[in-house]
Scaffold this motif. Sequence first.
Motif, PDB file in Angstrom:
ATOM      1  N   THR A 327       0.714  -1.169   0.014  1.00 60.91           N
ATOM      2  CA  THR A 327       0.077  -0.041   0.020  1.00 60.91           C
ATOM      3  C   THR A 327       0.847   1.301   0.054  1.00 60.91           C
ATOM      4  O   THR A 327       0.364   2.372  -0.172  1.00 60.91           O
ATOM      5  CB  THR A 327      -0.754   0.121   1.398  1.00 60.91           C
ATOM      6  OG1 THR A 327       0.005   0.240   2.423  1.00 60.91           O
ATOM      7  CG2 THR A 327      -1.803  -1.246   1.581  1.00 60.91           C
ATOM      8  N   THR A 328       2.172   1.251  -0.313  1.00 62.86           N
ATOM      9  CA  THR A 328       3.196   2.276   0.018  1.00 62.86           C
ATOM     10  C   THR A 328       3.079   3.075   1.161  1.00 62.86           C
ATOM     11  O   THR A 328       3.121   4.302   1.342  1.00 62.86           O
ATOM     12  CB  THR A 328       3.205   3.161  -1.050  1.00 62.86           C
ATOM     13  OG1 THR A 328       1.838   3.810  -1.273  1.00 62.86           O
ATOM     14  CG2 THR A 328       3.181   2.133  -2.517  1.00 62.86           C
ATOM     15  N   CYS A 329       2.658   2.349   2.425  1.00 62.17           N
ATOM     16  CA  CYS A 329       2.150   3.143   3.540  1.00 62.17           C
ATOM     17  C   CYS A 329       3.677   3.592   4.391  1.00 62.17           C
ATOM     18  O   CYS A 329       3.378   4.229   5.259  1.00 62.17           O
ATOM     19  CB  CYS A 329       1.373   2.153   4.479  1.00 62.17           C
ATOM     20  SG  CYS A 329       2.540   0.848   5.166  1.00 62.17           S
ATOM     21  N   ARG A 330       4.524   3.117   4.078  1.00 62.86           N
ATOM     22  CA  ARG A 330       5.930   3.659   4.574  1.00 62.86           C
ATOM     23  C   ARG A 330       6.294   3.069   6.024  1.00 62.86           C
ATOM     24  O   ARG A 330       7.234   3.485   6.646  1.00 62.86           O
ATOM     25  CB  ARG A 330       5.738   5.036   4.852  1.00 62.86           C
ATOM     26  CG  ARG A 330       7.294   6.009   4.790  1.00 62.86           C
ATOM     27  CD  ARG A 330       7.065   7.411   5.061  1.00 62.86           C
ATOM     28  NE  ARG A 330       8.302   7.956   4.555  1.00 62.86           N
ATOM     29  CZ  ARG A 330       9.296   8.064   5.635  1.00 62.86           C
ATOM     30  NH1 ARG A 330       9.371   7.840   7.034  1.00 62.86           N
ATOM     31  NH2 ARG A 330      10.567   8.966   5.292  1.00 62.86           N
ATOM     32  N   ALA A 331       5.421   1.964   6.458  1.00 67.30           N
ATOM     33  CA  ALA A 331       5.668   1.402   7.674  1.00 67.30           C
ATOM     34  C   ALA A 331       6.945   0.726   7.958  1.00 67.30           C
ATOM     35  O   ALA A 331       7.641   0.591   8.714  1.00 67.30           O
ATOM     36  CB  ALA A 331       4.582   0.578   8.242  1.00 67.30           C
ATOM     37  N   CYS A 332       7.513  -0.135   6.782  1.00 65.93           N
ATOM     38  CA  CYS A 332       8.533  -0.663   6.714  1.00 65.93           C
ATOM     39  C   CYS A 332       9.755   0.324   6.809  1.00 65.93           C
ATOM     40  O   CYS A 332      10.790  -0.240   7.483  1.00 65.93           O
ATOM     41  CB  CYS A 332       8.500  -1.529   5.402  1.00 65.93           C
ATOM     42  SG  CYS A 332       8.308  -0.617   3.849  1.00 65.93           S
ATOM     43  N   LEU A 333       9.743   1.312   6.419  1.00 67.14           N
ATOM     44  CA  LEU A 333      10.937   2.223   6.359  1.00 67.14           C
ATOM     45  C   LEU A 333      11.166   2.829   8.057  1.00 67.14           C
ATOM     46  O   LEU A 333      12.026   2.891   8.073  1.00 67.14           O
ATOM     47  CB  LEU A 333      10.783   3.413   5.508  1.00 67.14           C
ATOM     48  CG  LEU A 333      11.710   4.588   5.441  1.00 67.14           C
ATOM     49  CD1 LEU A 333      13.108   4.128   5.268  1.00 67.14           C
ATOM     50  CD2 LEU A 333      11.276   5.607   4.414  1.00 67.14           C
ATOM     51  N   GLU A 334      10.187   3.094   8.553  1.00 67.65           N
ATOM     52  CA  GLU A 334       9.993   3.305  10.021  1.00 67.65           C
ATOM     53  C   GLU A 334      11.019   2.453  10.758  1.00 67.65           C
ATOM     54  O   GLU A 334      11.523   2.982  11.710  1.00 67.65           O
ATOM     55  CB  GLU A 334       8.581   3.705  10.541  1.00 67.65           C
ATOM     56  CG  GLU A 334       7.726   4.548   9.663  1.00 67.65           C
ATOM     57  CD  GLU A 334       8.413   6.167   9.723  1.00 67.65           C
ATOM     58  OE1 GLU A 334       9.064   6.396  10.635  1.00 67.65           O
ATOM     59  OE2 GLU A 334       7.836   6.855   8.771  1.00 67.65           O
ATOM     60  N   VAL A 335      10.777   1.157  10.489  1.00 64.05           N
ATOM     61  CA  VAL A 335      11.419   0.384  11.446  1.00 64.05           C
ATOM     62  C   VAL A 335      12.699  -0.501  10.951  1.00 64.05           C
ATOM     63  O   VAL A 335      13.364  -0.858  11.808  1.00 64.05           O
ATOM     64  CB  VAL A 335      10.342  -0.879  11.925  1.00 64.05           C
ATOM     65  CG1 VAL A 335       9.110  -0.281  12.377  1.00 64.05           C
ATOM     66  CG2 VAL A 335       9.895  -1.537  10.695  1.00 64.05           C
ATOM     67  N   CYS A 336      12.878  -0.259   9.538  1.00 60.22           N
ATOM     68  CA  CYS A 336      14.084  -1.013   9.147  1.00 60.22           C
ATOM     69  C   CYS A 336      15.452  -0.368   9.546  1.00 60.22           C
ATOM     70  O   CYS A 336      15.842   0.783   9.459  1.00 60.22           O
ATOM     71  CB  CYS A 336      14.028  -0.885   7.586  1.00 60.22           C
ATOM     72  SG  CYS A 336      15.446  -1.657   6.953  1.00 60.22           S
ATOM     73  N   PRO A 337      16.327  -1.368  10.150  1.00 64.67           N
ATOM     74  CA  PRO A 337      17.465  -0.893  10.832  1.00 64.67           C
ATOM     75  C   PRO A 337      18.604  -0.153   9.681  1.00 64.67           C
ATOM     76  O   PRO A 337      19.445   0.635   9.956  1.00 64.67           O
ATOM     77  CB  PRO A 337      18.230  -2.028  11.365  1.00 64.67           C
ATOM     78  CG  PRO A 337      17.017  -3.098  11.596  1.00 64.67           C
ATOM     79  CD  PRO A 337      16.141  -2.910  10.469  1.00 64.67           C
ATOM     80  N   VAL A 338      18.206  -0.471   8.365  1.00 60.13           N
ATOM     81  CA  VAL A 338      19.145   0.182   7.348  1.00 60.13           C
ATOM     82  C   VAL A 338      18.561   1.395   6.488  1.00 60.13           C
ATOM     83  O   VAL A 338      18.940   1.428   5.426  1.00 60.13           O
ATOM     84  CB  VAL A 338      19.702  -0.722   6.364  1.00 60.13           C
ATOM     85  CG1 VAL A 338      20.659  -1.830   7.244  1.00 60.13           C
ATOM     86  CG2 VAL A 338      18.787  -1.742   5.922  1.00 60.13           C
ATOM     87  N   TYR A 339      17.190   1.616   7.121  1.00 61.34           N
ATOM     88  CA  TYR A 339      16.510   2.614   6.553  1.00 61.34           C
ATOM     89  C   TYR A 339      16.142   2.332   4.983  1.00 61.34           C
ATOM     90  O   TYR A 339      16.147   2.979   3.935  1.00 61.34           O
ATOM     91  CB  TYR A 339      17.253   3.932   6.408  1.00 61.34           C
ATOM     92  CG  TYR A 339      17.478   4.732   7.791  1.00 61.34           C
ATOM     93  CD1 TYR A 339      16.707   5.224   8.303  1.00 61.34           C
ATOM     94  CD2 TYR A 339      18.809   4.201   8.249  1.00 61.34           C
ATOM     95  CE1 TYR A 339      17.075   5.906   9.771  1.00 61.34           C
ATOM     96  CE2 TYR A 339      19.233   4.860   9.468  1.00 61.34           C
ATOM     97  CZ  TYR A 339      18.370   5.459  10.117  1.00 61.34           C
ATOM     98  OH  TYR A 339      18.744   6.243  11.219  1.00 61.34           O
ATOM     99  N   GLY A 340      15.809   1.189   4.934  1.00 57.94           N
ATOM    100  CA  GLY A 340      15.286   0.528   3.564  1.00 57.94           C
ATOM    101  C   GLY A 340      13.798   0.766   3.201  1.00 57.94           C
ATOM    102  O   GLY A 340      12.977   0.299   4.098  1.00 57.94           O
ATOM    103  N   ALA A 341      13.651   1.245   2.078  1.00 56.53           N
ATOM    104  CA  ALA A 341      12.276   1.562   1.605  1.00 56.53           C
ATOM    105  C   ALA A 341      11.791   0.615   0.697  1.00 56.53           C
ATOM    106  O   ALA A 341      12.064   0.671  -0.414  1.00 56.53           O
ATOM    107  CB  ALA A 341      12.229   2.994   1.252  1.00 56.53           C
TER     108      ALA A 341
END
Length: 652
Positions: A327-341
Amino acid sequence: MTPHRIMFWQIDYVWIFYVLAGLAAGIFLAGLAAHICVWKKRAGSREMSFSGDALKRTILDVFLGRRVLQGDMAAGLMHLFLFWGFLALFIGTALLAIHHYLISFLEGTSYLIFSMSMEVGGLMLLAGIIWAIVRRYIQRVPRLERRLEDALVPTWLLLAALSGFMLEGLRLAAQQPQWGAWSFVGWGLSGLFSSASAQALYPYLWWGHTVLSLSFIAVIPFTKLFHVLGAPAGIYFQGLSKPAIPGVAEGAGEFDLGDAIFFDGCMRCGRCVAACPSAGAGEPFAPRDFVQAMRRAVWQEHFPLGDIRFLSRGEESKVDENFWYCTTCRACLEVCPVYGAAFEVVTKKRVLAVEEGTQVPTLLNQTLEKVFKYDNPWESSRSKRGAWAEGLDLIDLSKRGAEADLCYFVGCTTSFDATAQVIARSFSEILRTAGVNFGILGKKEPCCGDIARRVGELGLFEEKMEGCCDLFDQYGITDVATSSPHCFHTFRNEYPEAPFKARHYTLVLRELMAQGKLQFKKKVEATVTYHDPCYLGRHNRIFDEPREIIRAIPGLRLVEMTHHRVDSLCCGGGGGRMWQDLDGEVKMSEVRVREAEATGAEILITACPLCLIMLEDARKAAGLKEPFRVMDLNELVLQTLDGADKKVEIRN
Ligand code: SF4
Ligand code: SF4
């Protein structure tokens, strides 16, 4: 006697050690070189450059564990124990080598401090490994995988660490030095052996420990352990400035250097999976699997031997066609230790899919055709675009001579959808009550191109962007208020040369409040909760303004859901999902309304037309009845204003 240590004590054939060490270093360097070669093939338009800020962020994240501690203290501490323990032992081994081959300095007090530091480092490493094993196999933390590699890596490290302590115990048992207690763990273990048995066993264990340690170093580039180098490189690269319009350029669907480093730096921690609303709803998509599938694809394309990670070779790319679920909600980027989008990588895959005309869902194709032909994703006609405004007597800025200070950009969904139209009618009435001189574009209002951008139809997006800019220019529009966070985000972040300023309506309302133009007079007695739309909150960091408005309404009591602000759950309507029919075990929007209802709130407030539609549908599907309601923030604001027009109905 001065405290010291004899190198290669009891060891014959030391030359074999040099051969093995050279072999391990050679394998490690060959693996590292392979990574650099693959990265270079992806260098494209974005290259590594020096940035003090990016370096500072990398140091803070890597050495202090700032990012890994965030959101999961237990995982962060475990990781820090592993990292600092490993680093201490690595530095200690390097110091021993310098002492032996270059300058003698590890004698007397310096040796005692060194011995004790190595004990502490070793204990930290051991604690980290045991904690990691407990989390994965005893606590069975759901986001962690349990593949062969996940078992092999900690077991290998555990054996290396234990054999190191045991080796020390044997050495101290045989030598019985006066300073032995400084190596307190080894000293404790030395009591298990007689001097003679320790001396006899020592060479065997020394070779065993040496082989374990050297082979562990050698395989780093060929396993997920490579994140020890890939993650810092990824964190640094993500800290560099990005292109003005992400993605809209020649080769926009191609993975660049940043993507290749991100794929290799991914440690498969699964934080993104735990945060992903699609994975959480039981849909066949998980960002970690997707990232790994893309990593494999890059290696298969650029490395003659294919995927360098030999232990993951047999894994299927289950996610190859499932990137439409994001959904391109960006939740993954918020938590990824390597700032992976992951969602930006998803968009690139979509760009390629659209370019090749493959894998695009039929309904989505039809929707894009509507955007192209009729300037909206909803209707095969433009004529009903301004119908919501009938009877409201608003200024139409597309008419000759019409002028206003503010252009209200209603947006496609708010214009056409019967549920969302309430946003347009109530916001217009609020602006009128506040005395704002505003107008709309009526039937001439175009699509901002958000949906085309999210699903990777970049040609169509550019066409819409140019159309909007030309139209605003033609009518002298410089100040725009949007209903939708999606239009707002697109105007604000993806129109590099926009000749106008765009604000979401919550920002306009907050400003009018500050200017004293909105007086909340009437009480609205209710307990409410607020759903942060992804493109307002996470993507644009507008968390406070909507809450300030809610708190200013007399009688409202705001309670927060478990997931709010940056942790908010997605309604499932963004990223083009509104126009696709995708299967999941449960609907994301149902998860959200149930969480809202569990707070005891009577009203679930949101500030986005897509969220309003998705959550309202979910409320009905979940059978949640009165007094629980889903409302747009404008509806509540309107209820509290004196002098608002009775013709603007409030939904009950
Ligand atoms: S993408 Fe980031 S959050 Fe997801 S598994 Fe990889 S490192 Fe962890
Ligand atoms: S953007 Fe949202 S839906 Fe897409 S992968 Fe990330 S968390 Fe999942």
